[in-house]
Write a protein that holds these residues in place. Sequence first.
Motif, mmCIF file in Angstrom:
data_model
loop_
_atom_site.group_PDB
_atom_site.id
_atom_site.type_symbol
_atom_site.label_atom_id
_atom_site.label_comp_id
_atom_site.label_asym_id
_atom_site.label_seq_id
_atom_site.Cartn_x
_atom_site.Cartn_y
_atom_site.Cartn_z
ATOM 1 N N VAL A 103 -1.563 -10.344 -2.820
ATOM 2 C CA VAL A 103 -1.337 -10.713 -1.516
ATOM 3 C C VAL A 103 -1.789 -12.345 -1.204
ATOM 4 N N GLN A 104 -2.912 -12.567 -2.197
ATOM 5 C CA GLN A 104 -3.660 -13.973 -2.057
ATOM 6 C C GLN A 104 -3.108 -14.972 -2.693
ATOM 7 N N MET A 105 -1.717 -14.990 -2.713
ATOM 8 C CA MET A 105 -1.164 -16.184 -3.300
ATOM 9 C C MET A 105 -1.685 -17.715 -2.753
ATOM 10 N N PRO A 106 -2.025 -18.573 -3.405
ATOM 11 C CA PRO A 106 -2.328 -19.563 -2.775
ATOM 12 C C PRO A 106 -1.055 -20.505 -1.917
ATOM 13 N N ARG A 107 -1.287 -21.345 -1.180
ATOM 14 C CA ARG A 107 -0.390 -22.027 -0.373
ATOM 15 C C ARG A 107 0.936 -22.647 -1.559
ATOM 16 N N GLY A 108 2.287 -22.358 -1.173
ATOM 17 C CA GLY A 108 3.307 -23.168 -1.912
ATOM 18 C C GLY A 108 4.030 -22.225 -2.772
ATOM 19 N N VAL A 109 3.475 -21.032 -2.981
ATOM 20 C CA VAL A 109 4.372 -20.229 -3.724
ATOM 21 C C VAL A 109 3.949 -18.631 -3.402
ATOM 22 N N PRO A 110 4.858 -18.357 -2.275
ATOM 23 C CA PRO A 110 4.559 -16.912 -1.530
ATOM 24 C C PRO A 110 5.170 -15.795 -2.549
ATOM 25 N N VAL A 111 4.325 -14.591 -2.320
ATOM 26 C CA VAL A 111 4.770 -13.489 -2.828
ATOM 27 C C VAL A 111 4.906 -12.509 -1.700
ATOM 28 N N ALA A 112 5.766 -11.917 -1.278
ATOM 29 C CA ALA A 112 5.848 -10.744 -0.171
ATOM 30 C C ALA A 112 5.206 -9.707 -0.729
ATOM 31 N N THR A 113 4.299 -8.976 -0.297
ATOM 32 C CA THR A 113 3.491 -8.131 -0.861
ATOM 33 C C THR A 113 3.548 -6.882 0.019
ATOM 34 N N VAL A 114 3.740 -5.796 -0.607
ATOM 35 C CA VAL A 114 3.803 -4.498 0.057
ATOM 36 C C VAL A 114 2.735 -3.647 -0.420
ATOM 37 N N GLY A 115 2.541 -2.551 0.466
ATOM 38 C CA GLY A 115 1.215 -1.607 0.316
ATOM 39 C C GLY A 115 1.122 -1.161 -1.177
ATOM 40 N N VAL A 116 -0.074 -0.649 -1.525
ATOM 41 C CA VAL A 116 -0.447 -0.261 -2.976
ATOM 42 C C VAL A 116 0.471 1.079 -3.243
ATOM 43 N N GLY A 117 1.226 0.784 -4.496
ATOM 44 C CA GLY A 117 2.115 1.749 -4.921
ATOM 45 C C GLY A 117 3.336 1.984 -4.106
ATOM 46 N N ASN A 118 3.645 1.159 -3.088
ATOM 47 C CA ASN A 118 4.607 1.509 -2.043
ATOM 48 C C ASN A 118 6.109 0.769 -2.691
ATOM 49 N N ALA A 119 6.469 1.317 -3.719
ATOM 50 C CA ALA A 119 7.731 0.757 -4.466
ATOM 51 C C ALA A 119 9.063 1.162 -3.295
ATOM 52 N N THR A 120 8.915 1.898 -2.612
ATOM 53 C CA THR A 120 9.993 2.249 -1.473
ATOM 54 C C THR A 120 9.834 1.107 -0.679
ATOM 55 N N ASN A 121 9.118 0.565 -0.058
ATOM 56 C CA ASN A 121 9.255 -0.492 1.042
ATOM 57 C C ASN A 121 9.549 -1.769 0.102
ATOM 58 N N ALA A 122 9.342 -1.968 -1.098
ATOM 59 C CA ALA A 122 9.829 -3.274 -1.930
ATOM 60 C C ALA A 122 11.107 -3.086 -1.928
ATOM 61 N N ALA A 123 11.643 -1.881 -2.493
ATOM 62 C CA ALA A 123 13.283 -1.767 -2.531
ATOM 63 C C ALA A 123 13.957 -1.833 -1.177
ATOM 64 N N LEU A 124 13.404 -1.492 -0.075
ATOM 65 C CA LEU A 124 13.910 -1.676 1.461
ATOM 66 C C LEU A 124 14.001 -3.182 1.712
ATOM 67 N N LEU A 125 12.785 -3.662 1.443
ATOM 68 C CA LEU A 125 12.696 -5.208 1.709
ATOM 69 C C LEU A 125 13.779 -5.987 1.009
ATOM 70 N N ALA A 126 13.893 -5.483 -0.306
ATOM 71 C CA ALA A 126 14.893 -6.318 -1.125
ATOM 72 C C ALA A 126 16.462 -6.085 -0.487
ATOM 73 N N THR A 127 16.608 -4.822 -0.105
ATOM 74 C CA THR A 127 17.802 -4.558 0.469
ATOM 75 C C THR A 127 17.992 -5.495 1.677
ATOM 76 N N GLN A 128 17.101 -5.665 2.385
ATOM 77 C CA GLN A 128 17.298 -6.320 3.785
ATOM 78 C C GLN A 128 17.612 -7.878 3.303
ATOM 79 N N ILE A 129 17.027 -8.448 2.217
ATOM 80 C CA ILE A 129 17.098 -9.672 2.004
ATOM 81 C C ILE A 129 18.661 -9.856 1.507
#
Length: 164
Positions: A103-129
């Motif tokens: 979550v602490q990516m320095p300015r300029g190169v973001p990573v959208a971070t989900v909760g610890v172990g929350n692979a489901t939310n990662a998939a949902l967010l990817a789907t929304q994109i």
Amino acid sequence: MSPFVAIVVGSRSDLPTLEAAQRTLDELGVQHELRVISAHRAPGLLDRYVADAERRGAAVFIAAAGLAAHLPGVIASKTTRPVIGVPLKGGVMDGLDALLSIVQMPRGVPVATVGVGNATNAALLATQILALADGALAERFGAWRVRQAEAVANDETNAGRAPG
Ligand code: RP5
């Protein structure tokens, strides 16, 4: 070339957690592939994979790692496609280390971070994109959200007790 979600994990030991992402993407009819490529053990392979996946239509990357968890940030440095990071449990801090690292990516190169172990939310967010450019997928995702809301309403503790 149809757009797909590229899932990368740092170790085979991460695979069980990512099954939830694969199941969710399958359920929503989103194409995806998975690779096990450690950013620190095989940096050259990771470099080649990201370039190749982009060429083949990877529209969003999901990157999951534990401990120092630099994989999502390294992938984000190699692509202009969105990267979603999944911090994983493990080690003495049990995921807090990976969460802060991702979550602490320095300015300029973001990573959208989900909760610890929350692979489901990662998939949902990817789907929304992906759904931003795919009307049929947007409809499937909307229907999925409606089913989720209905499941809550139909929970046995709520059924037949509509407010008002
Ligand atoms: C990270 O270190 C991996 O993502 C994994 O979560 C953790 C432990 O990896 P192994 O030692 O099990 O390969 O790079």
